[in-house]
Write a protein that holds these residues in place. Sequence first.
Motif, PDB file in Angstrom:
ATOM      1  N   UNK A  86      74.894 -50.131   6.762  1.00 57.85           N
ATOM      2  CA  UNK A  86      74.389 -51.002   7.827  1.00 57.85           C
ATOM      3  C   UNK A  86      75.119 -52.338   7.838  1.00 57.85           C
ATOM      4  N   UNK A  87      75.494 -52.835   6.658  1.00 54.49           N
ATOM      5  CA  UNK A  87      76.256 -54.077   6.596  1.00 54.49           C
ATOM      6  C   UNK A  87      77.600 -53.978   7.286  1.00 54.49           C
ATOM      7  N   UNK A  88      78.266 -52.831   7.153  1.00 47.56           N
ATOM      8  CA  UNK A  88      79.521 -52.619   7.874  1.00 47.56           C
ATOM      9  C   UNK A  88      79.275 -52.550   9.375  1.00 47.56           C
ATOM     10  N   UNK A  89      78.203 -51.844   9.773  1.00 48.53           N
ATOM     11  CA  UNK A  89      77.918 -51.679  11.188  1.00 48.53           C
ATOM     12  C   UNK A  89      77.486 -52.987  11.842  1.00 48.53           C
ATOM     13  N   UNK A  90      76.979 -53.916  11.046  1.00 47.49           N
ATOM     14  CA  UNK A  90      76.574 -55.221  11.574  1.00 47.49           C
ATOM     15  C   UNK A  90      77.714 -56.227  11.575  1.00 47.49           C
ATOM     16  N   UNK A  91      78.872 -55.849  11.072  1.00 42.94           N
ATOM     17  CA  UNK A  91      80.015 -56.743  10.850  1.00 42.94           C
ATOM     18  C   UNK A  91      79.659 -57.867   9.897  1.00 42.94           C
ATOM     19  N   UNK A  92      78.670 -57.623   9.038  1.00 42.08           N
ATOM     20  CA  UNK A  92      78.321 -58.601   8.010  1.00 42.08           C
ATOM     21  C   UNK A  92      79.234 -58.466   6.801  1.00 42.08           C
ATOM     22  N   UNK A  93      79.783 -57.262   6.596  1.00 36.54           N
ATOM     23  CA  UNK A  93      80.680 -56.986   5.472  1.00 36.54           C
ATOM     24  C   UNK A  93      81.959 -56.371   6.010  1.00 36.54           C
ATOM     25  N   UNK A  94      83.115 -56.866   5.566  1.00 35.08           N
ATOM     26  CA  UNK A  94      84.372 -56.210   5.958  1.00 35.08           C
ATOM     27  C   UNK A  94      84.631 -55.005   5.067  1.00 35.08           C
ATOM     28  N   UNK A 102      76.145 -61.572  18.451  1.00 35.35           N
ATOM     29  CA  UNK A 102      74.979 -61.885  19.277  1.00 35.35           C
ATOM     30  C   UNK A 102      74.519 -60.663  20.067  1.00 35.35           C
ATOM     31  N   UNK A 103      75.345 -59.634  20.140  1.00 39.37           N
ATOM     32  CA  UNK A 103      74.987 -58.400  20.846  1.00 39.37           C
ATOM     33  C   UNK A 103      74.335 -57.382  19.909  1.00 39.37           C
ATOM     34  N   UNK A 104      74.163 -57.765  18.645  1.00 40.41           N
ATOM     35  CA  UNK A 104      73.613 -56.892  17.618  1.00 40.41           C
ATOM     36  C   UNK A 104      72.307 -57.487  17.109  1.00 40.41           C
ATOM     37  N   UNK A 105      71.249 -56.703  17.133  1.00 35.79           N
ATOM     38  CA  UNK A 105      69.970 -57.138  16.591  1.00 35.79           C
ATOM     39  C   UNK A 105      69.763 -56.548  15.207  1.00 35.79           C
ATOM     40  N   UNK A 115      70.793 -52.085  17.831  1.00 36.49           N
ATOM     41  CA  UNK A 115      69.720 -52.463  16.922  1.00 36.49           C
ATOM     42  C   UNK A 115      69.951 -51.775  15.582  1.00 36.49           C
ATOM     43  N   UNK A 116      70.032 -52.564  14.525  1.00 36.07           N
ATOM     44  CA  UNK A 116      70.201 -52.050  13.172  1.00 36.07           C
ATOM     45  C   UNK A 116      68.982 -52.456  12.347  1.00 36.07           C
TER      46      UNK A 116
END
Length: 253
Positions: A54-62, A88-91, A176-177
């Motif tokens: 989920x972190x990859x899918x949120x672009x929180x982790x490269x 901002x397009x990701x919840x 939505x993640x």
Amino acid sequence: MLFRSPAEMSLRLTGAHLQHGNGVHALRGVDLSIASGERVAIIGPSGSGKSSLLGLLASALPPSSGSVELLGAAPWHLPARARQRLRTRIGLIHQAPPLPPRQRVVTAVLAGKLGQWGLGKSLLNLLHPVDIPGARDVLARLDLADKLFAQCQQLSGGQLQRVGIARALYQDPELLLADEPVSAMDPVLADHSLALLNRHAQANGVTLVASLHAVDLALRHFPRVIGVKEGQILFDLPAQAVREAQLRELYAA
């Protein structure tokens, strides 16, 4: 076996590998495509890599290697400001929502749109909630309208999780993640909250991806289920095709 939709892809991982700074390999060469508007549950034992995925899918982790595409963009090839606009397009719905204890519920819900509002409106919202009816409406869908002006520290863990869901719904994102979004709720509330998320996603064409420990909830609410074990995808199937033998293999020690 991979379950893929011919529709436009919302998310795509190609050979995605993630190694944390402590040397732990959280994900190992993951290939995954999720079409726009799909509703997908991710299941697997603790430590299997669900939250890292989920972190990859949120672009929180490269990714350490491989590629990530989100909503038609490659986030780690974008300038920092463009990547922030993409986010901002990701919840995001967290297992333990990061809500300040003294923050009022109405302010916490309206914070879902801070990334879309200008600085002036965002600062005004901290002093005086700018859309009380909107916050009340979304809280009512989660049976929390009576907590509109309560402080977050006055709520139970399950109520805080529902506030986190309300904030993501108010944001109205394209993606939505949710990371264990109902873990602190009783079975009835968990079932209601996941049904609400799925109805919202289906009605609005939102892509929904949720990690869940409760296999029965995943199979009941999500058309597609992905089993993750030791950083790899063990199976990727329509919910009705998941068999007991596959679940035993997924959770075997």
